[in-house]
Write a protein that holds these residues in place. Structure first.
Motif, PDB file in Angstrom:
ATOM      1  N   ASN A 177      -3.815  13.550   7.836  1.00 28.51           N
ATOM      2  CA  ASN A 177      -3.505  13.203   6.448  1.00 28.51           C
ATOM      3  C   ASN A 177      -2.634  11.953   6.393  1.00 28.51           C
ATOM      4  O   ASN A 177      -2.843  11.063   5.568  1.00 28.51           O
ATOM      5  N   ARG A 178      -1.625  11.896   7.276  1.00 27.24           N
ATOM      6  CA  ARG A 178      -0.739  10.729   7.318  1.00 27.24           C
ATOM      7  C   ARG A 178      -1.509   9.479   7.748  1.00 27.24           C
ATOM      8  O   ARG A 178      -1.331   8.394   7.192  1.00 27.24           O
ATOM      9  N   TYR A 179      -2.383   9.641   8.754  1.00 30.48           N
ATOM     10  CA  TYR A 179      -3.175   8.505   9.240  1.00 30.48           C
ATOM     11  C   TYR A 179      -4.052   7.932   8.123  1.00 30.48           C
ATOM     12  O   TYR A 179      -4.094   6.719   7.893  1.00 30.48           O
ATOM     13  N   VAL A 180      -4.732   8.823   7.394  1.00 30.73           N
ATOM     14  CA  VAL A 180      -5.632   8.382   6.316  1.00 30.73           C
ATOM     15  C   VAL A 180      -4.831   7.747   5.179  1.00 30.73           C
ATOM     16  O   VAL A 180      -5.236   6.731   4.610  1.00 30.73           O
ATOM     17  N   MET A 181      -3.687   8.313   4.861  1.00 30.38           N
ATOM     18  CA  MET A 181      -2.842   7.736   3.806  1.00 30.38           C
ATOM     19  C   MET A 181      -2.437   6.306   4.156  1.00 30.38           C
ATOM     20  O   MET A 181      -2.481   5.411   3.317  1.00 30.38           O
ATOM     21  N   LYS A 182      -2.037   6.107   5.402  1.00 32.90           N
ATOM     22  CA  LYS A 182      -1.593   4.761   5.818  1.00 32.90           C
ATOM     23  C   LYS A 182      -2.760   3.778   5.850  1.00 32.90           C
ATOM     24  O   LYS A 182      -2.595   2.594   5.569  1.00 32.90           O
ATOM     25  N   GLU A 183      -3.945   4.297   6.196  1.00 31.27           N
ATOM     26  CA  GLU A 183      -5.129   3.439   6.301  1.00 31.27           C
ATOM     27  C   GLU A 183      -5.668   3.066   4.912  1.00 31.27           C
ATOM     28  O   GLU A 183      -6.017   1.910   4.664  1.00 31.27           O
ATOM     29  N   VAL A 184      -5.738   4.040   4.016  1.00 31.62           N
ATOM     30  CA  VAL A 184      -6.404   3.839   2.726  1.00 31.62           C
ATOM     31  C   VAL A 184      -5.425   3.434   1.620  1.00 31.62           C
ATOM     32  O   VAL A 184      -5.767   2.684   0.718  1.00 31.62           O
ATOM     33  N   TYR A 185      -4.201   3.920   1.702  1.00 33.12           N
ATOM     34  CA  TYR A 185      -3.213   3.664   0.644  1.00 33.12           C
ATOM     35  C   TYR A 185      -1.941   3.032   1.221  1.00 33.12           C
ATOM     36  O   TYR A 185      -0.837   3.549   1.021  1.00 33.12           O
ATOM     37  N   PRO A 186      -2.058   1.936   1.962  1.00 33.99           N
ATOM     38  CA  PRO A 186      -0.854   1.352   2.601  1.00 33.99           C
ATOM     39  C   PRO A 186       0.194   0.915   1.579  1.00 33.99           C
ATOM     40  O   PRO A 186       1.390   0.874   1.884  1.00 33.99           O
ATOM     41  N   ALA A 470      -5.936  19.516   1.053  1.00 34.40           N
ATOM     42  CA  ALA A 470      -4.635  19.198   1.634  1.00 34.40           C
ATOM     43  C   ALA A 470      -4.095  17.882   1.087  1.00 34.40           C
ATOM     44  O   ALA A 470      -4.849  17.026   0.625  1.00 34.40           O
ATOM     45  N   LYS A 471      -2.773  17.749   1.156  1.00 33.35           N
ATOM     46  CA  LYS A 471      -2.068  16.524   0.772  1.00 33.35           C
ATOM     47  C   LYS A 471      -1.126  16.123   1.894  1.00 33.35           C
ATOM     48  O   LYS A 471      -0.676  16.977   2.674  1.00 33.35           O
ATOM     49  N   ASP A 472      -0.781  14.852   1.946  1.00 31.02           N
ATOM     50  CA  ASP A 472       0.268  14.394   2.857  1.00 31.02           C
ATOM     51  C   ASP A 472       1.611  14.879   2.305  1.00 31.02           C
ATOM     52  O   ASP A 472       1.786  15.036   1.093  1.00 31.02           O
ATOM     53  N   THR A 473       2.552  15.150   3.210  1.00 30.58           N
ATOM     54  CA  THR A 473       3.876  15.640   2.809  1.00 30.58           C
ATOM     55  C   THR A 473       4.930  14.666   3.327  1.00 30.58           C
ATOM     56  O   THR A 473       5.021  14.445   4.529  1.00 30.58           O
ATOM     57  N   TRP A 474       5.685  14.087   2.412  1.00 29.36           N
ATOM     58  CA  TRP A 474       6.689  13.088   2.786  1.00 29.36           C
ATOM     59  C   TRP A 474       8.084  13.687   2.691  1.00 29.36           C
ATOM     60  O   TRP A 474       8.478  14.218   1.649  1.00 29.36           O
ATOM     61  N   ILE A 475       8.833  13.566   3.766  1.00 35.07           N
ATOM     62  CA  ILE A 475      10.251  13.922   3.742  1.00 35.07           C
ATOM     63  C   ILE A 475      11.028  12.609   3.719  1.00 35.07           C
ATOM     64  O   ILE A 475      10.929  11.810   4.657  1.00 35.07           O
ATOM     65  N   LEU A 476      11.746  12.380   2.650  1.00 35.43           N
ATOM     66  CA  LEU A 476      12.493  11.125   2.534  1.00 35.43           C
ATOM     67  C   LEU A 476      13.657  11.133   3.517  1.00 35.43           C
ATOM     68  O   LEU A 476      14.284  12.166   3.754  1.00 35.43           O
ATOM     69  N   LYS A 477      13.930   9.977   4.073  1.00 38.30           N
ATOM     70  CA  LYS A 477      15.104   9.850   4.941  1.00 38.30           C
ATOM     71  C   LYS A 477      16.354   9.814   4.083  1.00 38.30           C
ATOM     72  O   LYS A 477      16.315   9.406   2.922  1.00 38.30           O
ATOM     73  N   GLU A 478      17.467  10.186   4.677  1.00 42.69           N
ATOM     74  CA  GLU A 478      18.719  10.307   3.928  1.00 42.69           C
ATOM     75  C   GLU A 478      19.084   9.019   3.211  1.00 42.69           C
ATOM     76  O   GLU A 478      19.403   9.013   2.033  1.00 42.69           O
ATOM     77  N   GLU A 479      18.959   7.895   3.933  1.00 46.97           N
ATOM     78  CA  GLU A 479      19.402   6.621   3.350  1.00 46.97           C
ATOM     79  C   GLU A 479      18.478   6.119   2.251  1.00 46.97           C
ATOM     80  O   GLU A 479      18.820   5.221   1.493  1.00 46.97           O
ATOM     81  N   SER A 480      17.266   6.728   2.139  1.00 47.72           N
ATOM     82  CA  SER A 480      16.310   6.229   1.145  1.00 47.72           C
ATOM     83  C   SER A 480      16.483   6.897  -0.220  1.00 47.72           C
ATOM     84  O   SER A 480      15.791   6.581  -1.159  1.00 47.72           O
TER      85      SER A 480
END
Length: 496
Positions: A177-186, A470-480
């Motif tokens: 899911n992460r790979y496809v997200m980065k490829e199709v929706y950079p 399914a969907k990609d799941t993003w965990i934001l980093k603390e500083e973001s």
């Protein structure tokens, strides 16, 4: 861009009313830059990517062929860092307690002696294997990989819905899911600082190799393999992906042989001893000399090698007694009993239908409840009361009365929703989250996990075998995190 929708009575992951929550604002503004035609094109590109890579699963009994590509939706589930910290702590606590429980029921049985769990609930459990009594598993760890399912209610509070401790599947989809997200929706990644998945396979490999058999010499590197049921198994893509990423051999039962209580792999150079088996076949099929005689998937006498301490089998044999849906209700008690802590994440209220008073109440309120078979998975043998017909309700009442030990009841939760884009439009879909926990000497929690989505409008069933995606799941980093989490998703007393 087209309008989305009003979040309404449900808790929405992305929207508050018709406006984005603070941690979704950047994504929401990027979304507005696309036309409907561009989104349609990207949607087709994403589905084609899954098809090209052979990312499929099997729907048993389906008409017109069983192989399906995993339906993918590009609107991610974004979780702020502060929320994720609590989830992560709750996952580690839960897996630790469940592992203590598994060790206990196959050894001292103190939780039974102390009266916290009824003896018959364990001993009558079909996944409780007497063959495991007294067996010393490597590093006393029964759970190498857990898949724990979380849901959110209408207030945005997380609840654990289910523990999967036998052969949890789907981890490969998290990475794809992460790979496809980065490829199709950079474009979506330019302003988000998201926790990476890049090193997670290294953590998994470290956890895997920590399970060196007790009879193994300490200065030798253990040899591990992944045992699959073969290409017709519903999760075969998962097996191939993990074997490649872990850099271990993918084998079938006929590739292995037991000689003098040791396990060997057949190679063109002769027999090579194996130390660790990450098995993706069920207990019943593992050893035809001990379990099902008709199994062609397992390895005869592998249990003898296991009991002798010459092989590690991951996950351990007999884990099903701990992820049974009836045992689920006792996990908070296990946490208090073994860890002397209060549970960080709550269970969904559960009624045991073998208890006459709970059964009477549940049968009276069956239209408000979800009824589940304690041994079934994948959304099968389940009744969703509010959506059921009179005929279905009558049938389930009969099942409960015939076999009350086999069923539990839970209130129907107003599962949280998130936007999905399918067939050229946005609409709200119910979602859950499977979190993967890897345990070796340490415990690692995969940042994010598999967000599953009920793509059939109005459906509460997220399982891929029942039309989910399914969907990609993003965990934001603390500083973001420039904004606090939405007030509708507060953290109280260490609980979300």
């Amino acid at each position: 861009m087209m309008n989305l929708y009003e979040s309404g009575l449900f808790f929405d992951e992305m929207l508050d009313g018709n406006q984005p929550k603070p941690h979704y604002q950047s994504f929401y503004h990027k979304l507005h830059a696309f036309s409907k035609e561009q989104l349609d094109e990207k949607y087709q590109q994403a589905q084609s990517s899954f098809l090209r890579q052979g990312i499929t699963f099997t729907v048993y009994g389906a008409q017109g062929g069983t192989e399906r590509t995993m339906p993918f939706d590009f609107v991610p589930i974004i979780i702020p860092y502060e929320q994720w910290k609590v989830i992560e702590a709750g996952m580690k606590q839960r897996v630790k307690a469940l592992n203590y429980f598994l060790h206990d029921v196959y050894h001292e049985q103190s939780i039974i002696e102390d009266g916290l769990i009824p003896r018959q609930l364990i001993e009558n459990n079909p996944y409780y294997y007497k063959e495991m009594l007294g067996v010393q598993v490597p590093i006393d760890n029964h759970i190498f990989l857990a898949g724990i399912d979380l849901v959110r209610d209408e207030n945005g509070i997380y609840y654990v819905l289910e523990d999967n401790l036998r052969n949890p599947s789907g981890m490969s989809y998290v990475f794809q899911n992460r790979y496809v997200m980065k490829e199709v929706y950079p474009e979506f990644f330019s302003k988000h600082t998201i926790q990476s998945l890049d090193k997670q396979m290294a953590f998994m490999k470290k956890a895997l190799l920590a399970h060196r058999p007790r009879c193994m010499k300490p200065d030798v590197e253990p040899k591990a393999v992944l045992l699959t049921a073969g290409m017709y198994n519903s999760a075969y893509y998962d097996h191939v992906f993990l074997a490649q990423q872990l850099n271990i051999q993918l084998v079938e039962g006929h590739d292995l042989v037991v000689h003098e209580n040791k396990v060997f792999m057949k190679t063109i150079y002769g027999l090579e001893q194996i130390d660790i088996i990450y098995r993706r076949i069920d207990d019943d099929f593992l050893d035809p000399a001990v379990f099902r005689e008709d199994s062609l998937l397992g390895v005869p006498h592998i249990m003898a090698a296991y009991e002798a301490g010459n092989i590690a089998i991951l996950n351990a044999v007999g884990n099903g007694v701990a992820d049974d849906k009836a045992m689920y209700a006792y996990v908070p008690d296990m946490i208090r009993y073994y860890l002397k802590e209060e549970p960080i994440l709550n269970n969904v209220k559960t009624y045991h239908l073998n208890d006459s008073s709970q059964q009477a109440w549940a049968l009276e309120h069956i239209r408000e409840l979800v009824i589940k078979n304690v041994s079934a998975s994948g959304g099968y043998d389940m009744l969703i009361g509010p959506h059921a017909s009179e005929e279905e309700i009558a049938k389930f009442k009969e099942k409960i009365l015939d076999n009350p030990y086999q069923y539990i009841a839970q209130p129907t939760i107003k599962l949280s929703r998130a936007p999905a884009f399918q067939d050229g439009r946005f609409y709200p879909c119910h979602v859950d989250l499977r979190v993967y926990v890897m345990k070796g000497e340490d415990i690692y929690v995969l940042p994010g996990g598999l967000s599953r989505v009920a793509l059939k409008e109005g459906s509460l069933v997220v399982n891929s075998s029942q039309g989910g995606g399914a969907k990609d799941t993003w965990i934001l980093k603390e500083e973001s995190q420039h904004a606090k989490p939405s007030s509708r998703c507060t953290i109280l007393d260490g609980k979300i």
